[in-house]
Design an enzyme around this catalytic site. Sequence first.
Site, PDB file in Angstrom:
ATOM      1  N   ILE A 156      -5.994  10.939   9.587  1.00 25.88           N
ATOM      2  CA  ILE A 156      -4.515  11.481   9.607  1.00 25.88           C
ATOM      3  C   ILE A 156      -4.897  12.898   8.008  1.00 25.88           C
ATOM      4  O   ILE A 156      -5.065  12.726   7.573  1.00 25.88           O
ATOM      5  CB  ILE A 156      -3.506  10.572   8.555  1.00 25.88           C
ATOM      6  CG1 ILE A 156      -3.519   9.652   9.876  1.00 25.88           C
ATOM      7  CG2 ILE A 156      -2.158  10.894   8.451  1.00 25.88           C
ATOM      8  CD1 ILE A 156      -2.656   8.532   9.370  1.00 25.88           C
TER       9      ILE A 156
ATOM     10  N   TYR B  36     -15.736  -1.614   7.887  1.00 24.96           N
ATOM     11  CA  TYR B  36     -14.170  -0.235   8.287  1.00 24.96           C
ATOM     12  C   TYR B  36     -14.149  -1.224   9.550  1.00 24.96           C
ATOM     13  O   TYR B  36     -12.781  -1.231   9.632  1.00 24.96           O
ATOM     14  CB  TYR B  36     -13.901   0.531   7.545  1.00 24.96           C
ATOM     15  CG  TYR B  36     -13.177   0.843   7.656  1.00 24.96           C
ATOM     16  CD1 TYR B  36     -11.460   0.391   7.242  1.00 24.96           C
ATOM     17  CD2 TYR B  36     -12.686   2.139   8.871  1.00 24.96           C
ATOM     18  CE1 TYR B  36     -10.254   1.442   7.260  1.00 24.96           C
ATOM     19  CE2 TYR B  36     -11.889   2.779   8.877  1.00 24.96           C
ATOM     20  CZ  TYR B  36     -10.332   2.696   8.597  1.00 24.96           C
ATOM     21  OH  TYR B  36      -8.760   2.881   8.416  1.00 24.96           O
TER      22      TYR B  36
ATOM     23  N   GLY C  72      -0.341   5.019  -1.395  1.00 24.19           N
ATOM     24  CA  GLY C  72      -1.192   5.559  -0.645  1.00 24.19           C
ATOM     25  C   GLY C  72      -0.920   7.081   0.676  1.00 24.19           C
ATOM     26  O   GLY C  72       0.378   6.977   0.877  1.00 24.19           O
ATOM     27  N   GLN C  73      -1.929   7.226   1.200  1.00 24.43           N
ATOM     28  CA  GLN C  73      -1.587   8.284   2.916  1.00 24.43           C
ATOM     29  C   GLN C  73      -0.356   8.399   2.759  1.00 24.43           C
ATOM     30  O   GLN C  73       0.095   9.385   2.864  1.00 24.43           O
ATOM     31  CB  GLN C  73      -2.609   8.681   2.660  1.00 24.43           C
ATOM     32  CG  GLN C  73      -2.855  10.267   3.411  1.00 24.43           C
ATOM     33  CD  GLN C  73      -3.655  10.555   4.474  1.00 24.43           C
ATOM     34  OE1 GLN C  73      -4.733   9.784   4.899  1.00 24.43           O
ATOM     35  NE2 GLN C  73      -3.788  11.667   4.801  1.00 24.43           N
ATOM     36  N   LEU C  74      -0.372   7.473   3.394  1.00 26.80           N
ATOM     37  CA  LEU C  74       0.202   7.499   5.080  1.00 26.80           C
ATOM     38  C   LEU C  74       1.813   6.425   4.107  1.00 26.80           C
ATOM     39  O   LEU C  74       3.111   6.255   4.877  1.00 26.80           O
ATOM     40  CB  LEU C  74       0.209   5.983   5.436  1.00 26.80           C
ATOM     41  CG  LEU C  74       0.633   5.260   6.962  1.00 26.80           C
ATOM     42  CD1 LEU C  74       1.109   6.924   7.843  1.00 26.80           C
ATOM     43  CD2 LEU C  74       0.211   4.911   7.558  1.00 26.80           C
TER      44      LEU C  74
ATOM     45  N   GLY D 168       0.643  -1.434  -0.149  1.00 29.36           N
ATOM     46  CA  GLY D 168      -0.305   0.464  -0.152  1.00 29.36           C
ATOM     47  C   GLY D 168       1.066   1.829  -0.249  1.00 29.36           C
ATOM     48  O   GLY D 168      -0.048   2.450   0.791  1.00 29.36           O
TER      49      GLY D 168
ATOM     50  N   LYS E  10     -11.107  -3.510  11.437  1.00 32.74           N
ATOM     51  CA  LYS E  10     -10.477  -3.209  12.160  1.00 32.74           C
ATOM     52  C   LYS E  10     -10.695  -3.998  13.594  1.00 32.74           C
ATOM     53  O   LYS E  10      -9.250  -4.119  14.207  1.00 32.74           O
ATOM     54  CB  LYS E  10     -10.492  -1.813  11.906  1.00 32.74           C
ATOM     55  CG  LYS E  10     -10.052  -1.264  11.419  1.00 32.74           C
ATOM     56  CD  LYS E  10      -8.620  -1.222  10.739  1.00 32.74           C
ATOM     57  CE  LYS E  10      -8.140  -0.731   9.323  1.00 32.74           C
ATOM     58  NZ  LYS E  10      -6.511  -1.079   9.093  1.00 32.74           N
TER      59      LYS E  10
HETATM   60  C1  AKB Z   1     -11.643   6.744   8.094  1.00 31.83           C
HETATM   61  O1  AKB Z   1     -11.993   8.370   7.817  1.00 31.83           O
HETATM   62  O2  AKB Z   1     -11.936   6.315   6.907  1.00 31.83           O
HETATM   63  C2  AKB Z   1      -9.750   6.901   7.918  1.00 31.83           C
HETATM   64  C3  AKB Z   1     -10.022   6.386   9.714  1.00 31.83           C
HETATM   65  C4  AKB Z   1     -10.397   7.054  10.735  1.00 31.83           C
HETATM   66  O3  AKB Z   1      -9.311   4.916   9.857  1.00 31.83           O
HETATM   67  N1  AKB Z   1      -9.351   8.234   8.299  1.00 31.83           N
END
Ligand code: AKB
Length: 323
Positions: free
Chosen positions: A177, A147, A18-20, A15, A151
């Site tokens: 972020i 999501y 991506g941003q990170l 990845g 996690k």
């Molecule tokens: C999102 O908004 O889905 C992410 C996160 C807080 O994991 N930036």
Amino acid sequence: MHNNPKEHTVTLIIGSSGQLGSELASTLLKERPDKILICCDLHQGPAPDGAIFETLDVLDQSKLEDMIRRHGVQEIYHLAAMLSAKGEQNPAMAWRLNMEGLLNVLELSVKYGVGRVFWPSSIAAFGPGTPRDLVPQWPVMDPRTVYGISKLSGELWCQYYVQRFGLDVRSLRYPGIISWRTPPGGGTTDYAVEIFHEALRCGAYTSFLQAHTRLPMMYIDDAVRATLELMQADGERLSVRTSYNITAMSFTPLELAEAIQRRLPHFQIDYRVDFRQAIADTWPAVIDDQVARDDWGWNHHFDLSALVDEMLTNLAAIRERQR
Ligand code: AKB
């Protein structure tokens, strides 16, 4: 396999476009020249000079296996994921990418003796049952997005691999972020990046979150530093093997707009709330990251004022160069 003198660590970032991932890659190359860095993503991204780039879908287990074996990978940062807002548009795909991707990485890391793995969790792992203010390290966690569910499950899988197989997996629960080089992709906190681009482009921004929605946030430099510091920390000191709470600041769209107005007095904000509000409403406002501070010395450097200065200065310089 590389002709690798013993002191060179072979690091894989999954990845990396991506941003990170993109910022982590350039920081690693700058600060740790002793690393051989392999970057991979679905599409060729801006791999920094000195890194090797290969395309990879993390769901392609045999290609990932070939990559780990061929390069003799010793350390993995697995950052490929579908974020909260995009995940709600395609829950089945989000679950598959986020869970199968992680399990592929964990499984192959055990098989090939990878020394250390980093995997990002998120404030999305919390839910409406979590206290909204000063969320402790071990609260109720009842995420409502796919999501967030991935996690929370991923955190437990990481801990399982640590305890069952002795794999050294480390993780952080990132807040939103904020970065200027690479945009975020499909999150609920994305407004806090878009607002800067629009402030400079046209002096106005329409927020998809309400004025008073307070969420935890962090500037990219702090997020990258936190990641590297956790990965270098003495494993004996790590009391958390699910994922550490970390934070730097919390603010609302209105407070961010006011901070921008102090630098750009003509900037205007208005609000057109969409489905992302319902996601944000299930997330906490303020995180307590004392355990990370005690265990491995976490400390943020950027507050709201420093963040706004950095974002506006760097984005304005890019716009100037593009003229
Ligand atoms: C999102 O908004 O889905 C992410 C996160 C807080 O994991 N930036």
